[in-house]
Design an enzyme around this catalytic site. Structure first.
Site, PDB file in Angstrom:
ATOM      1  N   TYR A  11       0.846  -1.256   0.046  1.00 34.63           N
ATOM      2  CA  TYR A  11      -0.097   0.053  -0.206  1.00 34.63           C
ATOM      3  C   TYR A  11       0.879   1.236  -0.057  1.00 34.63           C
ATOM      4  O   TYR A  11       0.927   1.977  -0.983  1.00 34.63           O
ATOM      5  CB  TYR A  11      -0.954  -0.249   1.383  1.00 34.63           C
ATOM      6  CG  TYR A  11      -1.667   1.241   1.410  1.00 34.63           C
ATOM      7  CD1 TYR A  11      -2.410   1.784   0.600  1.00 34.63           C
ATOM      8  CD2 TYR A  11      -1.776   1.473   2.702  1.00 34.63           C
ATOM      9  CE1 TYR A  11      -3.126   3.070   0.763  1.00 34.63           C
ATOM     10  CE2 TYR A  11      -2.710   2.787   3.153  1.00 34.63           C
ATOM     11  CZ  TYR A  11      -3.118   3.345   2.019  1.00 34.63           C
ATOM     12  OH  TYR A  11      -4.183   4.601   2.475  1.00 34.63           O
ATOM     13  N   ILE A  12       1.606   1.416   0.901  1.00 32.35           N
ATOM     14  CA  ILE A  12       2.250   2.736   1.243  1.00 32.35           C
ATOM     15  C   ILE A  12       3.797   2.493   0.109  1.00 32.35           C
ATOM     16  O   ILE A  12       3.985   3.518  -0.475  1.00 32.35           O
ATOM     17  CB  ILE A  12       2.839   2.973   2.553  1.00 32.35           C
ATOM     18  CG1 ILE A  12       1.707   2.758   3.598  1.00 32.35           C
ATOM     19  CG2 ILE A  12       3.623   4.124   2.601  1.00 32.35           C
ATOM     20  CD1 ILE A  12       1.715   2.831   5.013  1.00 32.35           C
ATOM     21  N   ASN A  35       1.444 -10.003   0.805  1.00 25.73           N
ATOM     22  CA  ASN A  35       0.374  -9.104   1.135  1.00 25.73           C
ATOM     23  C   ASN A  35       0.009  -8.042  -0.104  1.00 25.73           C
ATOM     24  O   ASN A  35      -0.144  -6.743   0.379  1.00 25.73           O
ATOM     25  CB  ASN A  35       0.644  -8.275   2.445  1.00 25.73           C
ATOM     26  CG  ASN A  35      -0.734  -7.712   2.755  1.00 25.73           C
ATOM     27  OD1 ASN A  35      -1.913  -8.245   2.369  1.00 25.73           O
ATOM     28  ND2 ASN A  35      -0.732  -6.591   3.466  1.00 25.73           N
ATOM     29  N   ALA A  36       0.525  -8.327  -1.222  1.00 27.85           N
ATOM     30  CA  ALA A  36       0.479  -7.297  -2.438  1.00 27.85           C
ATOM     31  C   ALA A  36      -0.025  -8.061  -3.543  1.00 27.85           C
ATOM     32  O   ALA A  36       0.456  -9.303  -3.800  1.00 27.85           O
ATOM     33  CB  ALA A  36       1.789  -6.483  -2.490  1.00 27.85           C
ATOM     34  N   ALA A  81       9.066  -3.480   3.983  1.00 32.35           N
ATOM     35  CA  ALA A  81       8.447  -4.801   4.162  1.00 32.35           C
ATOM     36  C   ALA A  81       8.247  -5.225   5.619  1.00 32.35           C
ATOM     37  O   ALA A  81       9.389  -5.198   6.360  1.00 32.35           O
ATOM     38  CB  ALA A  81       9.531  -5.851   3.202  1.00 32.35           C
ATOM     39  N   SER A 124       6.375   3.570  13.442  1.00 30.01           N
ATOM     40  CA  SER A 124       4.931   3.777  13.504  1.00 30.01           C
ATOM     41  C   SER A 124       4.562   4.511  14.797  1.00 30.01           C
ATOM     42  O   SER A 124       5.389   4.488  15.883  1.00 30.01           O
ATOM     43  CB  SER A 124       4.122   2.197  13.805  1.00 30.01           C
ATOM     44  OG  SER A 124       2.974   2.504  14.394  1.00 30.01           O
ATOM     45  N   TYR A 149       3.716  -6.445  17.261  1.00 27.01           N
ATOM     46  CA  TYR A 149       3.805  -5.704  16.182  1.00 27.01           C
ATOM     47  C   TYR A 149       4.849  -4.391  16.493  1.00 27.01           C
ATOM     48  O   TYR A 149       5.530  -3.847  15.858  1.00 27.01           O
ATOM     49  CB  TYR A 149       2.716  -5.388  15.384  1.00 27.01           C
ATOM     50  CG  TYR A 149       2.785  -4.063  14.264  1.00 27.01           C
ATOM     51  CD1 TYR A 149       3.544  -4.522  13.111  1.00 27.01           C
ATOM     52  CD2 TYR A 149       2.198  -3.094  14.825  1.00 27.01           C
ATOM     53  CE1 TYR A 149       3.564  -3.403  12.155  1.00 27.01           C
ATOM     54  CE2 TYR A 149       2.422  -1.794  13.825  1.00 27.01           C
ATOM     55  CZ  TYR A 149       3.067  -2.107  12.672  1.00 27.01           C
ATOM     56  OH  TYR A 149       3.338  -0.912  11.498  1.00 27.01           O
ATOM     57  N   LYS A 153       8.740  -2.735  15.930  1.00 30.97           N
ATOM     58  CA  LYS A 153       9.163  -1.510  15.270  1.00 30.97           C
ATOM     59  C   LYS A 153       9.970  -0.633  16.388  1.00 30.97           C
ATOM     60  O   LYS A 153      11.086  -0.111  16.050  1.00 30.97           O
ATOM     61  CB  LYS A 153       7.845  -0.749  15.262  1.00 30.97           C
ATOM     62  CG  LYS A 153       7.024  -1.066  13.909  1.00 30.97           C
ATOM     63  CD  LYS A 153       7.454  -0.871  12.703  1.00 30.97           C
ATOM     64  CE  LYS A 153       6.471  -1.257  11.550  1.00 30.97           C
ATOM     65  NZ  LYS A 153       7.388  -1.639  10.239  1.00 30.97           N
ATOM     66  N   LEU A 200     -10.207   1.102   9.729  1.00 33.22           N
ATOM     67  CA  LEU A 200     -11.338   1.899   9.808  1.00 33.22           C
ATOM     68  C   LEU A 200     -11.919   2.304   8.238  1.00 33.22           C
ATOM     69  O   LEU A 200     -12.672   1.573   7.910  1.00 33.22           O
ATOM     70  CB  LEU A 200     -11.153   3.132  10.589  1.00 33.22           C
ATOM     71  CG  LEU A 200     -12.484   4.110  10.619  1.00 33.22           C
ATOM     72  CD1 LEU A 200     -13.667   3.142  11.123  1.00 33.22           C
ATOM     73  CD2 LEU A 200     -12.337   5.158  11.215  1.00 33.22           C
TER      74      LEU A 200
END
Ligand code: NAD
Ligand code: UDP
Length: 337
Positions: A11-12, A35-36, A81, A124, A149, A153, A200
């Site tokens: 996505y990003i 995931n892509a 990644a 994040s 997760y 990070k 969301l």
């Protein structure tokens, strides 16, 4: 010289690859397509009118990285990644630490072996942990994370800090993203979650096209103006542009540095629903549900440091975020499939 973008089909990553190609950079994408979809890079190339080199491979695969660094002249690495589902990480901590932390260690080792020293990392807002006061500012201590997760990070930022202390040539920026949403204004690329979305905006968008019946709003009794959680949503194209600014800033960076990338303002879940309804003309059915485990009531960024040092600020507001999410979702009801 080319920029290596790990996770560049995601996505990003895909929005960042597009921004890099558009300004004329050469790009090598490394993605294992966990995931892509390869289609995201096809579309990026079409939009940019320029090709990227695509390598289907894994950051955990040392041989693949060696071959990649040997066969391309890489100046800098942007490392997207990772596995990114907070809830899943509490069920699969070893997989998350292996992919995110071990993957980054192997990448950094192979960068060192190849003499590549410029590194941008996707961190994040979760690194500030559960007890940080808002707005989050980079001078706050990090840690106190509540999921594997988030801890992955946090650990990677510590690794970057220590490696930069030991290796003067290593220049590294951790970008602490707030809540990325939206899509490229063409509607050609966007977020394409597999299964039922956790986040969301993809959830709202799938209610709007009829793939899902009703949104569950997690908690209506928080100590916030309307009782629902507040987050700092940031348009993914603004976020992508932040990576270009960070790359440009690396030459002035001494060692490791972290920057918040956020808009500096909190929006509630109900405000997001309303804004989406206005942009799409659709009514979003929702119901207030119990709070979701681990959700914080409200947080947003102090983005002054990135404004000042990276010369970066958000230029797209909530209306653009909603308009572009809707354009992507309505043009691609089944994502890239
Ligand atoms: P994404 O899942 O769309 O992109 C990640 C990409 O990495 C995917 O294309 C996936 O196939 C690839 N990948 C995963 N593990 C890999 C491996 N071992 N080797 C090679 N490729 C691998 O996620 P995204 O939303 O684009 O997130 C990008 C980065 O930003 C991640 O590091 C994520 O943790 C971070 N981040 C995301 C958010 C968010 O809300 N989207 C917020 C803060 C930070
Ligand atoms: N949220 C919600 N329903 C959903 C998904 C999310 O009410 O189906 C809320 C969630 O409680 C949080 C906000 O929307 O307050 C943003 O959640 P998301 O998972 O997108 O991002 P997070 O802030 O958790 O990283």
């Amino acid at each position: 010289m080319a920029i290596l973008v790990t996770g560049g089909a995601g996505y990003i990553g895909s929005h960042t690859v597009l921004a890099l190609l558009e300004r004329g950079d050469d790009v090598v994408v490394l993605d294992n397509l966990y995931n892509a979809s390869r289609e995201s890079i096809n579309r990026v190339e079409k939009l940019a009118g320029k090709k990227a080199v695509f390598v289907e491979g894994d950051v955990l695969d040392r041989e693949c990285l060696r071959e990649l660094f040997a066969s391309h002249d890489i100046s800098s690495v942007i490392h997207f990644a990772a596995l990114k589902a907070v809830g899943e990480s509490t069920r699969l901590p070893l997989e998350y630490y292996q992919n995110n932390v071990s993957g980054t260690l192997i990448l950094l080792e192979e960068m060192r072996n190849a003499g590549v020293w410029n590194f941008i990392f996707s961190s994040s807002a979760t690194v500030y942990g559960a007890d940080a006061p808002v707005p989050y500012v980079e001078t706050l201590p990090i840690g106190g994370t509540t999921s594997p997760y988030g801890t992955s990070k946090f650990m990677i930022e510590l690794i970057m800090r220590d490696f930069a202390k030991a290796e003067p040539q290593f220049k590294a920026i951790a970008l602490r993203y707030f809540n990325p949403v939206g899509a490229h204004e063409s509607g050609e690329i966007g977020e394409d979650p597999t299964g039922i979305p956790n986040n969301l905006l993809p959830y709202i968008a799938q209610v709007a096209i009829g793939r899902l019946d009703k949104l569950g709003v997690f908690g209506g009794d928080y100590d916030t103006p309307d009782g629902t959680c507040q987050r700092d949503y940031i348009h993914v194209v603004d976020l992508a542009e932040g990576h270009l600014k960070a790359l440009d800033h690396l030459k002035k960076t001494d060692g490791y540095k972290a920057y918040n990338l956020g808009g500096g303002k909190g929006f509630s879940v109900l405000e997001m629903i309303k804004a989406f309804e206005e942009a799409s003309g659709k009514t979003i059915a929702y119901e207030i549900k119990p709070r979701r485990d681990g959700d914080l009531p409200a947080f947003w960024a102090d983005a002054a440091l990135a404004n000042k040092e990276l010369n970066w600020r958000v230029t797209r507001g909530i209306d653009e975020m909603m308009r572009d999410t809707w354009k992507w979702q309505s043009q691609n009801p089944n994502g890239f499939r």
